[in-house]
Design a protein around this motif. Sequence first.
Motif, short mmCIF file in Angstrom:
data_model
loop_
_atom_site.label_atom_id
_atom_site.label_comp_id
_atom_site.label_asym_id
_atom_site.label_seq_id
_atom_site.Cartn_x
_atom_site.Cartn_y
_atom_site.Cartn_z
N GLY A 36 0.74 -1.25 -0.13
CA GLY A 36 -0.05 -0.14 -0.07
C GLY A 36 0.94 1.28 0.02
O GLY A 36 0.20 2.35 0.11
N PHE A 37 2.16 1.26 -0.16
CA PHE A 37 2.98 2.35 0.05
C PHE A 37 2.46 3.30 -1.58
O PHE A 37 2.25 2.49 -2.39
CB PHE A 37 4.44 2.02 -0.30
CG PHE A 37 4.87 1.82 1.32
CD1 PHE A 37 4.83 2.57 2.26
CD2 PHE A 37 4.93 0.32 1.49
CE1 PHE A 37 5.35 2.21 3.66
CE2 PHE A 37 5.39 -0.04 2.72
CZ PHE A 37 5.53 0.95 3.96
N ALA A 38 2.63 4.40 -1.49
CA ALA A 38 2.28 5.34 -2.64
C ALA A 38 3.62 5.55 -3.55
O ALA A 38 3.26 5.97 -4.85
CB ALA A 38 1.75 6.69 -2.17
N ALA A 39 4.73 5.49 -3.05
CA ALA A 39 5.94 5.63 -3.86
C ALA A 39 7.10 4.80 -3.32
O ALA A 39 6.91 4.36 -2.08
CB ALA A 39 5.98 7.12 -3.92
N LEU A 40 8.17 4.74 -4.06
CA LEU A 40 9.31 4.05 -3.55
C LEU A 40 10.69 4.84 -3.84
O LEU A 40 10.60 5.70 -4.76
CB LEU A 40 9.54 2.75 -4.37
CG LEU A 40 8.11 1.85 -4.41
CD1 LEU A 40 8.51 0.78 -5.45
CD2 LEU A 40 8.08 1.05 -3.03
N ALA A 41 11.63 4.40 -3.28
CA ALA A 41 13.02 5.10 -3.32
C ALA A 41 14.13 3.94 -3.29
O ALA A 41 13.98 3.33 -2.54
CB ALA A 41 13.14 6.27 -2.34
N HIS A 86 19.77 -0.32 -12.05
CA HIS A 86 19.14 -0.93 -10.87
C HIS A 86 17.91 -0.10 -10.58
O HIS A 86 16.79 -0.60 -10.46
CB HIS A 86 20.02 -0.73 -9.69
CG HIS A 86 19.33 -0.86 -8.40
ND1 HIS A 86 18.59 -2.26 -8.02
CD2 HIS A 86 18.98 0.01 -7.40
CE1 HIS A 86 18.04 -2.01 -6.82
NE2 HIS A 86 18.20 -0.69 -6.19
N ALA A 87 18.06 1.27 -10.82
CA ALA A 87 16.83 2.12 -10.78
C ALA A 87 15.96 2.05 -11.84
O ALA A 87 14.79 1.96 -11.41
CB ALA A 87 17.33 3.63 -10.71
N ALA A 88 16.33 1.62 -12.93
CA ALA A 88 15.41 1.39 -14.20
C ALA A 88 14.69 0.14 -13.81
O ALA A 88 13.41 -0.10 -14.14
CB ALA A 88 16.21 1.25 -15.40
N ALA A 89 15.28 -0.83 -13.28
CA ALA A 89 14.57 -2.21 -12.90
C ALA A 89 13.59 -1.76 -11.66
O ALA A 89 12.51 -2.53 -12.03
CB ALA A 89 15.74 -3.18 -12.45
N ILE A 90 13.95 -1.03 -10.77
CA ILE A 90 12.87 -0.85 -9.83
C ILE A 90 11.67 -0.10 -10.63
O ILE A 90 10.44 -0.47 -10.06
CB ILE A 90 13.51 -0.05 -8.72
CG1 ILE A 90 14.58 -0.81 -8.10
CG2 ILE A 90 12.51 0.31 -7.55
CD1 ILE A 90 14.17 -2.03 -7.40
N VAL A 91 12.12 0.76 -11.32
CA VAL A 91 10.84 1.80 -12.05
C VAL A 91 10.01 0.73 -12.81
O VAL A 91 8.81 0.77 -12.66
CB VAL A 91 11.50 2.66 -13.17
CG1 VAL A 91 10.36 3.24 -14.00
CG2 VAL A 91 12.17 3.76 -12.37
N ALA A 92 10.55 -0.23 -13.63
CA ALA A 92 9.69 -1.05 -14.36
C ALA A 92 8.93 -2.26 -13.45
O ALA A 92 8.12 -2.75 -13.84
CB ALA A 92 10.73 -1.98 -15.17
N ALA A 93 9.47 -2.41 -12.09
CA ALA A 93 8.68 -3.37 -11.41
C ALA A 93 7.26 -3.17 -11.00
O ALA A 93 6.62 -3.98 -10.58
CB ALA A 93 9.53 -3.53 -10.14
N THR A 94 6.99 -1.84 -10.85
CA THR A 94 5.63 -1.57 -10.47
C THR A 94 5.24 -0.18 -11.29
O THR A 94 5.92 0.49 -11.89
CB THR A 94 5.59 -1.14 -8.85
OG1 THR A 94 6.30 0.36 -8.56
CG2 THR A 94 6.53 -2.27 -8.02
N ASP A 95 4.03 0.18 -10.58
CA ASP A 95 3.52 1.35 -11.42
C ASP A 95 3.68 2.46 -10.60
O ASP A 95 3.32 3.76 -10.93
CB ASP A 95 2.10 1.38 -11.61
CG ASP A 95 1.65 0.55 -12.87
OD1 ASP A 95 2.45 0.28 -13.77
OD2 ASP A 95 0.38 -0.15 -12.94
N LEU A 96 4.29 2.49 -9.48
CA LEU A 96 4.75 3.48 -8.61
C LEU A 96 5.71 4.13 -9.04
O LEU A 96 6.64 4.02 -9.76
CB LEU A 96 4.93 3.02 -6.88
CG LEU A 96 3.76 2.14 -6.56
CD1 LEU A 96 4.40 1.74 -5.14
CD2 LEU A 96 2.41 2.96 -6.38
N PRO A 97 5.70 5.82 -8.69
CA PRO A 97 6.85 6.62 -8.91
C PRO A 97 7.86 6.09 -7.87
O PRO A 97 7.74 5.62 -6.78
CB PRO A 97 6.33 8.07 -8.47
CG PRO A 97 5.05 7.71 -7.67
CD PRO A 97 4.60 6.40 -7.95
#
Length: 275
Positions: free
Chosen positions: A39-44, A69-80
Amino acid sequence: MTLASDRTEYFRRLHHGSELLLLPNPWDVGSARLLASLGFAALATTSSGYAATLGQLDGSVTRDQALRHAAAIVAATDLPVSADLENGYGDSPEHVAETVRLALDAGLAGCSIEDFTGGADDPIYDRARAAERITAAAEAAHAGPTRLVLTGRAENYLHGRPDLADTIGRLQSYQEAGADVLYAPGLRALDDIRTVVSSVDRPVNVLAVAGGPSMAELAAAGVRRVSVGGRFAFALGALVEAARELLGGNPTALFARSALGAEAAQAAFAAAPPP
């Protein structure tokens, strides 16, 4: 949210809403999907947490590795996603600007640039030089149609310089240089945090620390965002405890913890299949 611009605008709005933005720090694709499912709204991203997955210490990851690594995290979910880009992977403002442009290419909604030099003898950039670097980062972050949310970090408290006045002066200069969010990791005292919040005109991020203020106290103090850095990744302590239980011949707690994790992973990964 599918477009980078949509994610970035949503991320920007989260810093100005009525709720404290809790920004967890996944260290790989699986942890990103798990945290999103909770349920988090964004990730870092976390530089130390990612480095640990490679068996390396914080500060040893290259720019190319960090951005992949950042691009992989971006692609993992729809969250910013906002990325910990350390000091921009270079001393010069030009290096920092190039790193931020690459962050945009990776689909990130935000990134942070710190004033730590990487050297033990002189760990913090001169304030004027640090501000120049943030100016270059802000120009790159805000140049196009997608305006990256840039966080300016003052690292004094992490490197043996607990100088509140200098830290505030640095954050003010980063605000003037164009930073969208301000962050001084290592602040612990609620009064100091209140002073920082009242001294700047940008959303303030605080790093959650053991024995520090509660989320309710931080929200009441005017803090807009809280992150945990590598602390989720370094829940490796649970792995150490479980391994010692197994070596000791009584892994009862291991089974209970792993069952909870498997249940959460099953729900998260089934709901978020690979792109």
